[in-house]
Write an enzyme that holds these catalytic residues in place. Structure first.
Site, PDB file in Angstrom:
ATOM      1  N   ASP A 175       0.864  -1.179   0.000  1.00  0.00           N
ATOM      2  CA  ASP A 175       0.000   0.000   0.000  1.00  0.00           C
ATOM      3  C   ASP A 175       0.896   1.222   0.000  1.00  0.00           C
ATOM      4  O   ASP A 175       1.502   1.560   1.011  1.00  0.00           O
ATOM      5  CB  ASP A 175      -0.918   0.016   1.231  1.00  0.00           C
ATOM      6  N   ALA A 207     -13.316  -7.296  -3.234  1.00  0.00           N
ATOM      7  CA  ALA A 207     -13.348  -5.822  -3.202  1.00  0.00           C
ATOM      8  C   ALA A 207     -14.175  -5.243  -4.344  1.00  0.00           C
ATOM      9  O   ALA A 207     -15.292  -4.767  -4.130  1.00  0.00           O
ATOM     10  CB  ALA A 207     -11.923  -5.281  -3.238  1.00  0.00           C
ATOM     11  N   GLU A 241     -21.888  -8.187 -13.418  1.00  0.00           N
ATOM     12  CA  GLU A 241     -22.651  -8.879 -12.375  1.00  0.00           C
ATOM     13  C   GLU A 241     -24.147  -8.832 -12.681  1.00  0.00           C
ATOM     14  O   GLU A 241     -24.704  -7.744 -12.836  1.00  0.00           O
ATOM     15  CB  GLU A 241     -22.359  -8.251 -11.004  1.00  0.00           C
ATOM     16  N   HIS A 250     -21.365 -11.856  -4.836  1.00  0.00           N
ATOM     17  CA  HIS A 250     -21.214 -10.524  -4.243  1.00  0.00           C
ATOM     18  C   HIS A 250     -21.891 -10.470  -2.862  1.00  0.00           C
ATOM     19  O   HIS A 250     -22.823  -9.696  -2.625  1.00  0.00           O
ATOM     20  CB  HIS A 250     -21.801  -9.449  -5.156  1.00  0.00           C
TER      21      HIS A 250
END
Length: 534
Positions: A171, A231, A261, A283
């Site tokens: 990160d 995510a 989706e 999801h």
């Protein structure tokens, strides 16, 4: 006086109703029944939705009294935020409601992959007893790599450490001090991929992160490694993932999110569903009773604040509350300055001063510090960033922030500067102002270089040694690639010294061309900055 009307367009928990309290006329409608929804919106002051109800321009036109749209969840794909903002309607969501649920689902995917739980269940349910076919691997002493060490990443790190796993993370916006607090070792992305037995990704979806895990990254991973994504769909290149899984380049994948989706017939995402080394869920990151209840209660409280005329920290399009009209135009300006600051920072931020100079010093400008933090974190964390969680995100990363107010502003009526210290010991300052009757947002300074350039959606910033012919070099390279330069300003302190050039371009520039230009002009600083607007 009649009570304000709060419309529930989807089923919400009893705790949500309780959180609203007795001060509202609470009505219900099926948000998927379009004619019924449009009719019910006519009297509504607020509407609470989840994911099935679409609030678009048509719905807003049918709701002349609407003050707030509250989404009991994180995503806002079913809300036209731009149209809501134009209509003066506040949009709120529950950005922290599902972080524990998402972290726990990630752990579930990792365990399912390690021990072949779904395949074993399916086999036994089909009447088979194949113990040897599903020999797994322990998590003990394995390495997990977390891409994105935000709130969800930190929760995952804490939970996996209980398995005695080694936790590494990538990160670029987290300091080593913060990582050390979490018991995590910061590494480069290449190191993470090469060393990890399990990789889990928790990044925001931006032009820079879309497809960030592709064929090259899979080649760098161990053939025994697994990758998990709960995510955002699109962070992983699905075609490259399919190739890596079918050729044995990696061992398996756990997926909760997809580019399309539900996955469309004939698409790569659909093909992934049938692979034996893939664990999939539809999801489900926020699909727990607890997350749904937290989300409902959170937005109910926001609705109370909004209809009471108070500051709404979770508002995603406007700050809300009692903010002086003279201060309000500075909020989107400062958010954009924050994004520019983040795009120019070459190491993690450790401290930030938000300096407000000029006539604004006579007003309460505390919201501008929140706007600065929101802008800085908007494109660098996986969570939805709002006025309530931006300070928390800063605190988690060990970033100290101050608001400094000063009446002195010799060149403009008001100037706002974000001045920060970075972990490599360097400092960065970005300044902006609003000019003219139309309150044009302008970038007026980067470090000690004075500019005056309207802030647009796409900028390229270059710092190089000033010498003849440089503008022609990058101008030709961008022109040959079909990149139109819509605006440009060059600033320098002295002839032959360093020059700062800020370009406004009409379209994003691919990394290969940027690298070519950077090398051609021998740039000391080179950044492409895409401004995201709510």
């Amino acid at each position: 006086m009649p009570k304000p009307v709060v419309l529930l367009a989807e089923e919400l928990s009893p705790a949500t109703i309780d959180a609203l309290g007795p001060d509202f006329d609470v009505r219900s409608v099926d948000g998927t029944d379009r004619p019924a929804l449009l009719s019910a919106l006519a009297d509504a002051n607020a509407v609470l939705i989840r994911s099935a109800t679409k609030i678009d321009e048509e719905a807003l036109a049918a709701a002349p009294r609407l003050q707030v749209i509250a989404r009991a969840g994180v995503g806002l794909d079913n809300v036209d935020i731009k149209a809501a903002t134009t209509a003066g309607v506040m949009v709120v969501n529950a950005p922290t409601s599902n972080i524990i649920s998402a972290a726990e689902l990630t752990i579930g995917h990792i365990l399912s992959l390690a021990r072949h739980i779904p395949a074993g269940n399916a086999s036994l349910a089909a009447g088979q007893w194949k113990r040897s076919a599903y020999t797994g691997t322990e998590l003990f002493e394995k390495t997990v790599g977390i891409i994105g060490l935000g709130r969800i990443g930190a929760l995952i790190a804490a939970r996996l450490q209980a398995f005695d796993m080694r936790v590494v993370a990538y990160d670029p916006y987290v300091t080593s001090a913060r990582a050390q607090q979490l018991g995590v070792q910061l590494v480069t992305l290449d190191e993470l991929l090469a060393e990890s037995d399990f990789v889990t990704i928790h990044m925001p979806k931006t032009p820079e992160t879309t497809g960030m895990i592709g064929a090259e990254q899979f080649r760098a991973m161990k053939p025994t490694a697994y990758i998990v994504n709960v995510a955002r769909g699109g962070l992983i290149d699905e075609a490259a993932l399919h190739e890596a899984l079918t050729t044995g380049e990696i061992a398996g994948a756990g997926l909760d999110v997809f580019t399309s989706e539900p996955p469309a017939e004939g698409g790569t995402a659909k093909a992934l569903l049938s692979l034996p080394n893939v664990v999939v869920t539809p999801h489900l990151g926020a699909s727990t009773d607890e997350a749904q209840e937290k989300a409902g209660v959170s937005v109910a409280r926001s609705v109370r604040l909004a209809l009471g005329g108070e500051l709404v920290p979770d508002a995603v399009n406007v700050a809300g509350g009692i903010i002086d009209p003279y201060v309000r135009p500075g909020i989107p300006l400062v958010e954009k300055l924050g994004q520019i600051f983040a795009g120019l920072a070459r190491s993690p931020l450790t401290s930030l001063d938000v300096e407000v100079h000029g006539e604004l010093s006579d007003y309460d400008v505390s919201v501008l510090k929140l706007a600065a933090l929101k802008g800085i974190f908007t494109n660098i964390v996986s969570e939805t960033v709002s006025y309530v969680n931006a300070p928390l995100l800063a605190d988690q990363r060990g970033v100290e922030s101050r608001l400094i107010v000063d009446a002195d502003s010799p060149e403009y009526r008001n100037v706002i500067t974000l001045r920060g210290a970075l972990s490599d010991g360097s400092q960065l300052a970005v300044s902006g102002t609003l000019t003219g009757p139309k309150q044009i947002e302008k970038l007026v300074g980067i470090n000690d270089y004075a500019l005056e350039l309207p802030i647009e959606k796409q900028h390229i910033v270059m710092l190089y040694t000033d010498r003849p012919g440089i503008v022609a070099v990058y101008g030709q390279k961008f022109g040959d690639a079909g990149i139109n330069i819509a605006g440009m300003q060059i600033a320098r302190r002295a002839a032959g010294g360093q020059a700062l050039s800020v370009l406004t371009v009409d379209s994003p520039v691919d990394e290969e061309l940027l690298d070519e230009v950077r090398e051609a002009i021998d740039a000391d600083l080179f950044a492409q900055i895409a401004i995201t607007e709510d």
